[in-house]
Design an enzyme around this catalytic site. Sequence first.
Site, PDB file in Angstrom:
ATOM      1  N   HIS A   1       0.112  -5.995  -5.736  1.00  0.00           N
ATOM      2  CA  HIS A   1      -0.710  -5.603  -6.874  1.00  0.00           C
ATOM      3  C   HIS A   1      -2.201  -5.746  -6.573  1.00  0.00           C
ATOM      4  O   HIS A   1      -2.620  -6.595  -5.781  1.00  0.00           O
ATOM      5  CB  HIS A   1      -0.379  -6.467  -8.096  1.00  0.00           C
ATOM      6  CG  HIS A   1       0.856  -6.052  -8.820  1.00  0.00           C
ATOM      7  ND1 HIS A   1       1.036  -4.783  -9.334  1.00  0.00           N
ATOM      8  CD2 HIS A   1       1.984  -6.750  -9.131  1.00  0.00           C
ATOM      9  CE1 HIS A   1       2.206  -4.716  -9.930  1.00  0.00           C
ATOM     10  NE2 HIS A   1       2.814  -5.890  -9.815  1.00  0.00           N
TER      11      HIS A   1
ATOM     12  N   CYS B   1      -3.469  -1.175  -5.976  1.00  0.00           N
ATOM     13  CA  CYS B   1      -4.271  -0.405  -6.914  1.00  0.00           C
ATOM     14  C   CYS B   1      -5.742  -0.795  -6.817  1.00  0.00           C
ATOM     15  O   CYS B   1      -6.086  -1.918  -6.451  1.00  0.00           O
ATOM     16  CB  CYS B   1      -3.778  -0.652  -8.335  1.00  0.00           C
ATOM     17  SG  CYS B   1      -2.125   0.008  -8.634  1.00  0.00           S
TER      18      CYS B   1
END
Length: 315
Positions: A89, A138
Amino acid sequence: MEKGKKMALLVGCNYPKTPNELRGCHNDVLAMHEVLVAQFGFDPNHVELMIDKPGSLTMPTGANIKKALSRMIDQAEPGDVLFFHYSGHGTLIKARNLSKIEEAIVPCDFNLITSVDFRQLVNRVPKGATFTILSDSCHSGGLIDKETEQIGPSSTPRNSITPPFCKPKEIPFQSILQYFTSLTSKISTDIGAHLVEVFGSDASLMFRLPLHELEPISTPYLKPDEGILLSGCQANETSADVEIMTNGRKPCGAFSNTVQMVLKKNSGPLSNREIVLMARKILIMQHFNNQHPCLYCSDENAEAIFLSPPQKPSP
């Protein structure tokens, strides 16, 4: 250790049994380990692997990742190749000056590693060595603070077909803030205050150092430096955790899988720029029109061969 060595740290965070669980990040770094050893001649003894699998000897916490990167840089000499592959993440956070948004990766303990931390690590790399970061997360564009943009934001149309099992590798900032608020009981929107209370000296430099000490770390450099960032997407986009069953492949990160496809299909040397451009084309063919890999580095390193020693020390 010998000169001209190649060293790597490969980190995969799946966040098992949490609301943020991903499926392909362990597979990404295991596959990259095979590529490094078989295709790029890395000594397995110089490749460190961290995955958040129950029972792992070294979990990919923020402190453990930074310590491993620091050890690798401390051992580096001119002519060495350093590589960090992260699959997990990412998030966007607001810096303390309230005027700039910074990128960060999210280790398994949520102890954020920010673009300031990566800038400080790159600043320590010896001249004549290279430090390549491949971040499949991301908001990873610009993850090395102040690095020169070589391949940046794209205006490709946003119409896309979502592939089977596709999850963004993103934890919203508010979710992280709520998590740490529950630990510290602080009524504050300053994520740094929470992180410093929980992690102390292991928290990001962005939150621990006074602003006047942060400025020299992030001051733009007049000379090319040794940092090379291949990011899975641009700063305002998300990278995908997907299931692509090509050749029996298990769940994976779309960007990691694409880079590995490019490397395996092209036996000859490829520049950092060529790899990112090829990855963009493949992702578009796979209908990932909302994810545009980027390249941030000096002009010289943009044309340099991926994971190859510099031809000569930087001036």
